[in-house]
Motif scaffolding. Structure first.
Motif, short mmCIF file in Angstrom:
data_model
loop_
_atom_site.label_atom_id
_atom_site.label_comp_id
_atom_site.label_asym_id
_atom_site.label_seq_id
_atom_site.Cartn_x
_atom_site.Cartn_y
_atom_site.Cartn_z
N SER A 187 -28.49 8.31 13.53
CA SER A 187 -29.51 8.46 14.56
C SER A 187 -30.01 9.82 14.86
O SER A 187 -30.99 10.06 15.45
CB SER A 187 -28.83 8.01 15.98
N MET A 188 -29.14 10.84 14.24
CA MET A 188 -29.63 12.28 14.24
C MET A 188 -30.73 12.46 13.42
O MET A 188 -31.63 13.40 13.56
CB MET A 188 -28.51 13.12 13.62
N MET A 189 -31.19 11.50 12.31
CA MET A 189 -31.91 11.81 11.39
C MET A 189 -33.40 11.80 11.72
O MET A 189 -34.27 12.34 11.45
CB MET A 189 -31.89 10.79 10.23
N ASP A 190 -33.70 11.11 12.83
CA ASP A 190 -34.90 10.96 13.41
C ASP A 190 -35.60 12.10 14.00
O ASP A 190 -36.81 12.41 13.49
CB ASP A 190 -34.91 9.87 14.48
N SER A 191 -34.68 12.92 14.28
CA SER A 191 -35.00 14.28 14.62
C SER A 191 -35.72 15.30 13.56
O SER A 191 -36.25 16.25 13.86
CB SER A 191 -34.11 15.04 15.70
N GLU A 222 -25.81 7.60 1.10
CA GLU A 222 -24.92 6.56 1.35
C GLU A 222 -23.58 6.56 0.74
O GLU A 222 -22.79 6.06 1.46
CB GLU A 222 -25.81 5.19 0.66
N GLU A 223 -23.46 7.23 -0.22
CA GLU A 223 -22.04 7.28 -0.68
C GLU A 223 -20.88 7.83 0.37
O GLU A 223 -19.71 7.47 0.35
CB GLU A 223 -21.88 8.00 -1.93
N VAL A 224 -21.49 8.89 1.13
CA VAL A 224 -20.71 9.47 2.06
C VAL A 224 -20.39 8.59 3.05
O VAL A 224 -19.28 8.71 3.88
CB VAL A 224 -21.37 11.00 2.55
N GLY A 225 -21.27 7.43 3.41
CA GLY A 225 -20.77 6.64 4.43
C GLY A 225 -20.84 7.04 5.82
O GLY A 225 -20.15 7.34 6.58
N HIS A 226 -22.19 7.94 6.01
CA HIS A 226 -22.54 8.77 7.03
C HIS A 226 -22.41 7.68 8.36
O HIS A 226 -22.72 6.43 8.40
CB HIS A 226 -24.04 9.16 7.04
N SER A 227 -21.88 8.19 9.40
CA SER A 227 -21.58 7.54 10.57
C SER A 227 -23.07 6.99 11.39
O SER A 227 -24.00 7.61 10.92
CB SER A 227 -20.77 8.19 11.69
N THR A 228 -22.80 5.99 12.22
CA THR A 228 -24.27 5.77 12.95
C THR A 228 -24.56 6.81 13.80
O THR A 228 -25.92 6.87 13.85
CB THR A 228 -23.93 4.55 13.82
N SER A 229 -23.95 7.82 14.13
CA SER A 229 -24.28 8.94 15.10
C SER A 229 -25.06 9.92 13.98
O SER A 229 -26.07 10.46 14.50
CB SER A 229 -23.33 9.69 15.63
N ALA A 230 -24.61 9.92 12.67
CA ALA A 230 -25.37 10.74 12.02
C ALA A 230 -26.51 10.31 11.57
O ALA A 230 -27.65 11.00 11.49
CB ALA A 230 -24.65 11.14 10.62
#
Ligand code: HEM
Length: 180
Positions: free
Chosen positions: A105-109, A95-103
């Protein structure tokens, strides 16, 4: 992986997957089904195939893996609610990195399951299926239909057991021991 059955892993099991050839990270996430907020879980991601492609580098992922600990604490008496808090997971760093929403949405895979026995501090609120305040981009785990709070049965039985003991002691002291 989305839509497939997900596994429950023991916290100790995750420690065995902390190398370049086999790397899992644990990140807290909110779980919802059909937009209904169900529970907060510690989600397990197998990022082995993503190590080389991670824009933040593979070292941060390797460093974030393998440190998970669960600590069980009793939070309220007499109902003895057990709260399993976690440390060493990668939630804060992620969370500190402030991952983007596209990052996100990648997580699910890369999602392979969640940590069993973890009970978030907000469990009572989180397990209410009618609390629909999930943020729109909350990470989801479809197909997980099991009841999220494993302690409910124990919470109910323990006070009954203590009451039973107290009654037995009172009965013995009042009626049985006086007759001897
Ligand atoms: C499945 C898990 C993860 C995925 C899919 C993921 C994905 C990404 C993506 C796509 C980016 C590019 C920037 C963006 O779009 O936000 C990124 C950057 C980054 N990530 Fe991750 N990440 C994951 C886990 C983590 C974890 C656990 C950490 C830290 C322990 C981490 C640390 C970083 C860092 C330091 C950057 C670079 C940020 C920058 O250059 O400004 N990531 N990640």
């Amino acid at each position: 992986m989305a839509g497939e059955a997900k596994k429950l892993f023991a916290a100790s099991e995750v420690a065995n997957h902390a190398s370049r050839k086999d790397c899992w990270v644990v990140i807290g996430g909110k779980v919802s089904e059909k937009e209904i907020f169900l529970a907060e879980l510690l989600l397990v991601y197998d990022v082995t195939k993503f190590l080389e492609d991670h824009p933040g580098g593979e070292d941060v992922l390797l460093h974030a893996s393998g440190n998970l600990r669960l600590t069980l604490t009793a939070t309220s008496i007499p109902f003895l609610l057990l709260h399993a808090s976690a440390s060493g997971d990668a939630t804060e760093a992620f969370e500190e990195v402030g991952h983007s929403t596209s990052a996100i949405s990648m997580m699910d895979s890369y999602l392979i399951g969640s940590i069993k026995d973890y009970v978030p501090p907000s469990a009572s609120k989180a397990t209410d299926p009618w609390s629909v305040d999930a943020p729109p981009n909350s990470r989801t785990m479809q197909g997980n239909k099991s009841p999220p709070n494993p302690n409910t049965f124990l919470d109910f039985l323990l006070p009954l057991f203590v009451l039973g003991l107290a009654f037995a002691a009172w009965y013995y002291l009042t009626f049985v021991s006086k007759n001897h």
